[in-house]
Scaffold this active site. Sequence first.
Site, PDB file in Angstrom:
ATOM      1  N   VAL A 159      32.711  18.185   5.977  1.00 23.91           N
ATOM      2  CA  VAL A 159      33.722  18.670   6.914  1.00 23.91           C
ATOM      3  C   VAL A 159      33.832  17.757   8.139  1.00 23.91           C
ATOM      4  O   VAL A 159      34.784  17.878   8.915  1.00 23.91           O
ATOM      5  CB  VAL A 159      33.427  20.111   7.390  1.00 23.91           C
ATOM      6  CG1 VAL A 159      33.547  21.084   6.221  1.00 23.91           C
ATOM      7  CG2 VAL A 159      32.068  20.232   8.059  1.00 23.91           C
ATOM      8  N   GLU A 192      29.046  19.279  -4.057  1.00 20.62           N
ATOM      9  CA  GLU A 192      28.062  20.284  -3.628  1.00 20.62           C
ATOM     10  C   GLU A 192      28.621  21.682  -3.934  1.00 20.62           C
ATOM     11  O   GLU A 192      29.829  21.915  -3.769  1.00 20.62           O
ATOM     12  CB  GLU A 192      27.871  20.111  -2.120  1.00 20.62           C
ATOM     13  CG  GLU A 192      26.893  21.047  -1.446  1.00 20.62           C
ATOM     14  CD  GLU A 192      26.855  20.820   0.075  1.00 20.62           C
ATOM     15  OE1 GLU A 192      27.763  20.122   0.614  1.00 20.62           O
ATOM     16  OE2 GLU A 192      25.932  21.326   0.739  1.00 20.62           O
ATOM     17  N   CYS A 224      25.364  15.937   0.604  1.00 22.94           N
ATOM     18  CA  CYS A 224      26.214  16.045   1.782  1.00 22.94           C
ATOM     19  C   CYS A 224      25.528  15.548   3.073  1.00 22.94           C
ATOM     20  O   CYS A 224      25.284  14.373   3.223  1.00 22.94           O
ATOM     21  CB  CYS A 224      26.712  17.483   1.904  1.00 22.94           C
ATOM     22  SG  CYS A 224      28.206  17.654   2.932  1.00 22.94           S
ATOM     23  N   LYS A 228      18.343  20.659  -1.157  1.00 20.91           N
ATOM     24  CA  LYS A 228      18.809  19.967   0.047  1.00 20.91           C
ATOM     25  C   LYS A 228      17.800  20.099   1.187  1.00 20.91           C
ATOM     26  O   LYS A 228      17.391  21.215   1.551  1.00 20.91           O
ATOM     27  CB  LYS A 228      20.160  20.551   0.468  1.00 20.91           C
ATOM     28  CG  LYS A 228      20.880  19.788   1.556  1.00 20.91           C
ATOM     29  CD  LYS A 228      22.274  20.421   1.784  1.00 20.91           C
ATOM     30  CE  LYS A 228      23.125  19.644   2.763  1.00 20.91           C
ATOM     31  NZ  LYS A 228      24.466  20.283   2.938  1.00 20.91           N
TER      32      LYS A 228
END
Lengths: 267, 267
Positions: free
Chosen positions: B174, B38, B147, B109
Amino acid sequence: MKVSVVQYTPEYLKVDANLDRLDGLCAATDADLIVLPELAASGYFFKSVADLVDVSEQIPDGRVCRRLQKIAQRRECTIVCGVAEKNGPYFFNSAVVVGAEGVAAAYRKVHLFYKEKELFRAGKEPYEVIDLYDRNGTKYRLGVMICFDWYFPEAARSLALKGADLIAHPSNLVRKDCPRAMPIRALENRVFTATANRTGSESHGDETLTFIGQSLICSPDGQAIGSLSATEEAVLTAEIDISEARNKRITPLNDLFLDRRPGRYYY
Amino acid sequence: MKVSVVQYTPEYLKVDANLDRLDGLCAATDADLIVLPELAASGYFFKSVADLVDVSEQIPDGRVCRRLQKIAQRRECTIVCGVAEKNGPYFFNSAVVVGAEGVAAAYRKVHLFYKEKELFRAGKEPYEVIDLYDRNGTKYRLGVMICFDWYFPEAARSLALKGADLIAHPSNLVRKDCPRAMPIRALENRVFTATANRTGSESHGDETLTFIGQSLICSPDGQAIGSLSATEEAVLTAEIDISEARNKRITPLNDLFLDRRPGRYYY
């Protein structure tokens, strides 16, 4: 509240003996909710329709339901248990939610696995959630799905979107993948899940099905907070804070359900 | 066909230097499809709108798209890469599918994570699948999600139901859970998945985001057929048989898609 899952090996067609064993296993926990396996009193791999006829029953008045009610009364708890349901000429692979007052809800398995298709009809009702109360009078919302339903994310999702805090998941798992999928079902919906699987094996003709045990309880953060081995007969109990399942926030700016974008999805 | 995922640490805002590095990393594989992270050329955690303005571009004519086309031409492959898209006054966290002829498809997205919401608009288009061909002329159908989309089973499901054999998944993860969820996304849809995550960390004010690496490629039976560590910069390549994703049969009597019961589901 406390939730338990019971893992054991039923004896094929020995309904009364199995209910005695389940009664004894339930006596080992003071949980508010006890989840028993799929078809927990009858066994699973029916050798004939005649065998299924013998052990199936009407809901809510059959012998399994009545016996579960007695256990629920004695233990002041709610029980979820898989039952072979007979309704007119049709059979369903069902699960009942039973309290001291009797059957509070029933679910007919929507996704039938393998040779279940030769015996059972698939449930035609949508997934529904029921309001229950623990011993302290705290309300929780229960959804039920059965075994193979785990494979379809829509099952747990439907229950969670209808408000389920906890998904009871009576199972007779024979495939290996469910124990690593259930934490993801819990995570992606931020709900608790309680999978009660059976152990042992059953044969029909040349074919043997071996059940994988590994019952587990998962938390909304996607962790297995307890699990059993592949073969032990045991009761697994977890103390859970149901309010965790009501908080769908995953970052200060993300709410799992408010962030859904149904208009972009294809069903 | 061969699919690769590239894992590396981009330098914040150093688009040309990052593209040089990506060019070099792509030279390490002869894959038919290469998936990059990404926002692979720009970095992720923008310190200001001005920074985003500097590195964002129009699709299909921006510098990242043009450079990816050159790489695709040279390597005779298709590349999926996350791009900061500028469209009029709006920014999107997008991914492009680029071949020798240029941008073949783009995805904006849908599920924005955390502070992305302060900078980007969410994509309003439904999930779409594109027909591609490997070097042998074998057709495969590619879906793209980015993601945080992994968290929502509807994203991968939408792509799979529209026919995706393979889901390219550029990421800047993350949170810790995605690497164990992706095998389940692959399993529940019987598709291949290719997650290309970045490494390193980026800070903005007091806040540091550390990216978890662990890029992985999963097969339709829910296995990670390759994965990278949390910190290495590397290219992971897998030879896959795309026809495995077209067979949705999971027992002689169960087909994963034919067994769905949309009428019972709640959205």
